[in-house]
Motif scaffolding. Structure first.
Motif, short mmCIF file in Angstrom:
data_model
loop_
_atom_site.label_atom_id
_atom_site.label_comp_id
_atom_site.label_asym_id
_atom_site.label_seq_id
_atom_site.Cartn_x
_atom_site.Cartn_y
_atom_site.Cartn_z
N GLN A 242 28.03 132.65 64.59
CA GLN A 242 27.43 133.83 63.97
C GLN A 242 26.70 133.48 62.68
OE1 GLN A 242 30.11 137.44 65.81
NE2 GLN A 242 30.59 136.83 63.73
N ALA A 243 27.13 132.43 62.01
CA ALA A 243 26.49 132.04 60.77
C ALA A 243 25.22 131.23 60.98
CB ALA A 243 27.47 131.24 59.91
N THR A 244 25.02 130.70 62.19
CA THR A 244 23.88 129.82 62.41
C THR A 244 22.91 130.33 63.48
OG1 THR A 244 25.18 128.50 63.99
CG2 THR A 244 25.14 127.75 61.69
N ARG A 245 23.42 130.92 64.58
CA ARG A 245 22.57 131.39 65.67
C ARG A 245 22.98 132.80 66.10
NH1 ARG A 245 20.60 127.52 63.90
NH2 ARG A 245 19.67 125.72 64.96
N PRO A 246 23.00 133.76 65.19
CA PRO A 246 23.45 135.10 65.58
C PRO A 246 22.54 135.78 66.59
CG PRO A 246 22.50 135.13 63.37
CD PRO A 246 22.63 133.69 63.76
N GLN A 247 21.25 135.48 66.56
CA GLN A 247 20.35 136.15 67.47
C GLN A 247 20.57 135.71 68.91
OE1 GLN A 247 18.55 138.72 66.58
NE2 GLN A 247 17.90 139.04 68.69
N THR A 248 20.92 134.45 69.11
CA THR A 248 21.23 133.99 70.46
C THR A 248 22.39 134.79 71.03
OG1 THR A 248 20.51 131.76 69.86
CG2 THR A 248 21.87 131.97 71.84
N LEU A 249 23.41 134.97 70.23
CA LEU A 249 24.58 135.74 70.65
C LEU A 249 24.22 137.21 70.85
CD1 LEU A 249 27.70 135.89 71.03
CD2 LEU A 249 27.85 136.26 68.56
N ALA A 250 23.31 137.74 70.04
CA ALA A 250 22.99 139.16 70.07
C ALA A 250 22.51 139.62 71.44
CB ALA A 250 21.94 139.48 69.01
N TYR A 251 21.75 138.79 72.14
CA TYR A 251 21.25 139.20 73.46
C TYR A 251 22.39 139.48 74.42
CZ TYR A 251 16.84 137.44 71.60
OH TYR A 251 15.73 137.23 70.82
N ALA A 252 23.38 138.62 74.44
CA ALA A 252 24.51 138.81 75.35
C ALA A 252 25.34 140.03 74.96
CB ALA A 252 25.38 137.55 75.36
N LEU A 253 25.58 140.19 73.65
CA LEU A 253 26.41 141.30 73.21
C LEU A 253 25.73 142.65 73.45
CD1 LEU A 253 27.86 139.95 69.83
CD2 LEU A 253 28.83 139.80 72.13
N ALA A 254 24.40 142.69 73.39
CA ALA A 254 23.68 143.93 73.60
C ALA A 254 23.58 144.30 75.08
CB ALA A 254 22.27 143.84 73.01
N ASP A 255 23.71 143.33 75.97
CA ASP A 255 23.45 143.57 77.38
C ASP A 255 24.72 143.70 78.22
OD1 ASP A 255 21.37 143.79 79.49
OD2 ASP A 255 22.38 142.01 80.27
N SER A 256 25.81 143.08 77.78
CA SER A 256 27.02 143.05 78.60
C SER A 256 28.20 143.65 77.86
CB SER A 256 27.36 141.61 79.01
OG SER A 256 28.64 141.57 79.61
N PRO A 257 28.66 144.83 78.26
CA PRO A 257 29.84 145.39 77.58
C PRO A 257 31.08 144.53 77.75
CG PRO A 257 29.20 146.74 79.47
CD PRO A 257 28.11 145.75 79.27
N VAL A 258 31.25 143.91 78.90
CA VAL A 258 32.42 143.06 79.09
C VAL A 258 32.31 141.80 78.23
CG1 VAL A 258 33.60 141.56 80.76
CG2 VAL A 258 33.13 143.93 81.33
N GLY A 259 31.09 141.25 78.12
CA GLY A 259 30.91 140.11 77.24
C GLY A 259 31.25 140.46 75.80
N GLN A 260 30.80 141.62 75.35
CA GLN A 260 31.12 142.06 74.00
C GLN A 260 32.62 142.30 73.84
OE1 GLN A 260 29.17 145.54 71.59
NE2 GLN A 260 31.14 146.16 72.43
N LEU A 261 33.23 142.93 74.83
CA LEU A 261 34.68 143.19 74.79
C LEU A 261 35.45 141.89 74.64
CD1 LEU A 261 37.17 145.04 75.11
CD2 LEU A 261 36.89 144.79 77.60
N GLY A 296 26.69 144.67 67.69
CA GLY A 296 27.25 143.35 67.94
C GLY A 296 26.42 142.25 67.30
N GLY A 297 25.09 142.36 67.47
CA GLY A 297 24.20 141.35 66.88
C GLY A 297 24.06 141.49 65.38
N SER A 298 23.90 142.72 64.89
CA SER A 298 23.68 142.91 63.45
C SER A 298 24.93 142.53 62.65
CB SER A 298 23.28 144.35 63.16
OG SER A 298 24.22 145.28 63.66
N SER A 299 26.12 142.77 63.20
CA SER A 299 27.33 142.35 62.49
C SER A 299 27.46 140.83 62.50
CB SER A 299 28.57 143.01 63.10
OG SER A 299 28.75 142.66 64.45
N ALA A 300 26.95 140.18 63.57
CA ALA A 300 26.93 138.72 63.58
C ALA A 300 25.96 138.19 62.54
CB ALA A 300 26.56 138.21 64.98
#
Length: 384
Positions: A242-261, A296-300
């Motif tokens: 989250q400190a280095t590549r938060p945007q990469t993570l943001a795509y998954a968290l925005a698209d998959s509720p189970v991934g975010q969970l 999910g992404g903005s908090s990362a």
């Protein structure tokens, strides 16, 4: 200030359920017989069970509970900040600002607002009363997502100072957990109106270049130092990403509720007193807020904005020091990084309260009664 009511559309609720119905499940992965359950991430059965509960969650009932206390939004430093603002029926109550961390939001404190603001209805006395303010950090919960970077911990602390001033509090105390503990300590140092601070999380690495300081610790504190080391070595990958590549993570968290969970659940399980320390509704309320607000992404990104303050080194930096103001610490024994008092004292010259309790990292949700009583004792220890 504008009043605020949470109102998630039926279309958003229906979309969440449809996505949960279409989940493409990960397989069990590599199964080593000697592997501790959950060591490589949440077990599939655990995630599948919670996802099924999420599919059937009565969101309207959850939303009514979130709306049970008055809320406001106020533009501060270019961002609309959402907060619960609940005044006590006791007019001379102590103003108190509570700050959450990650994962989480202002909703983490729902179970303690009532006892803190109306103690006479919850086993306390009028002198225990607080006027409570619980903001969402920008990019979390129902606060606006910043359009640009630069929302550092000092900037958030400055926003809280502005918020408390606009609410008319010329003197107040502050509490924080997780990232909120860092915000709280900076707030105490920067705002003359902040009279005292209390935290339920405090990072206390050994002083650099002083091996004798470690050698002088008793077995309990050595074990705590060992847990901090284990956390940095094995439990901090989320922070590095989250400190280095938060945007990469943001795509998954925005698209998959189970991934975010699963991303949130791993920390709820690992940092609490155990998988049963939080109720399914508590976990799913947090997951729902993050999903519906798309934070999910903005908090990362908040970690990336604060990477210089929260490096993912083998030994984390000590907490920001605060001198000459009262400071309190609640130690929850199942926290992944319980503090060592001998290492805390040089940075805090006026520790007026230090107490140890059962429970984990999410004390307001895990053990709300203990959390409330500890805050009351801290407030009672403050000079008049």
């Amino acid at each position: 200030m504008d009043p605020f009511t949470i109102d998630i559309s039926d279309a958003a609720v229906d979309d969440l359920r449809a996505r949960l119905d279409r989940t493409r499940w990960a397989d069990d992965g590599r199964r080593d017989e000697d592997q501790e359950p959950g060591r490589r991430g949440p077990e599939p059965k655990r995630v599948q069970d919670l996802a099924g509960r999420w599919r059937d969650l009565d969101w309207r009932a959850v939303q009514d509970r979130l709306n049970a206390y008055p809320q406001i939004v106020e533009e501060i430093d270019g961002v609309r900040v959402h907060a619960y603002h609940v005044r006590s029926p006791h007019e001379d109550a102590t103003p108190l600002v509570l700050t959450h961390g990650w994962p989480g939001s202002a909703a983490d404190y729902l179970d303690v607002i009532g006892p803190l603001t109306d103690p006479t209805a919850h086993g306390g006395s009028a002198q225990d009363a607080f006027h409570v303010v619980v903001p969402d950090i920008p990019g979390f919960g129902f606060s606006q997502k910043p359009a640009t970077g630069g929302w550092t911990i000092p900037r958030v602390a400055g926003a809280w100072a502005t918020l408390m001033g606009r609410l008319g509090y010329d003197g107040y105390v502050a509490h924080g957990g997780d990232l909120g503990a860092w915000i709280t300590q900076v707030l105490l140092a920067m705002d003359p109106a902040a009279r005292a601070a209390h935290v339920s999380f405090l990072v206390t690495p050994p002083p650099p270049g002083d091996p004798a300081a470690v050698g002088a610790l008793d077995p309990q504190d050595l074990a705590r130092l060992g847990r901090l080391g284990a956390f940095m070595a094995e439990g901090s990958a989320y922070m590095a990403l989250q400190a280095t590549r938060p945007q990469t993570l943001a795509y998954a968290l925005a698209d998959s509720p189970v991934g975010q969970l699963a991303w949130l659940l791993e920390k709820y399980d690992a940092w609490s007193a155990g998988p049963d320390a939080l109720t399914p509704e508590q976990v799913l309320t947090s997951a729902s807020i993050t999903w519906f607000t798309q934070t999910g992404g903005s908090s990362a990104h908040f970690y990336a904005d604060n990477a210089a303050l929260l490096p993912t080194a083998a030994v984390p930096p000590p907490a920001p020091p605060v001198q000459d103001k009262p400071f309190g610490v609640a130690v929850y024994r199942d926290d992944p990084a319980p503090p060592v008092r001998a290492f805390a004292e040089p940075g805090f010259s006026r520790i007026v309260h230090w107490a140890e309790h059962d429970g984990g990292h999410f004390a307001p949700m895990e053990v709300p009664g203990t959390f409330v009583e500890d805050l009351r004792r801290f407030a009672a220890a403050l000079p008049a």
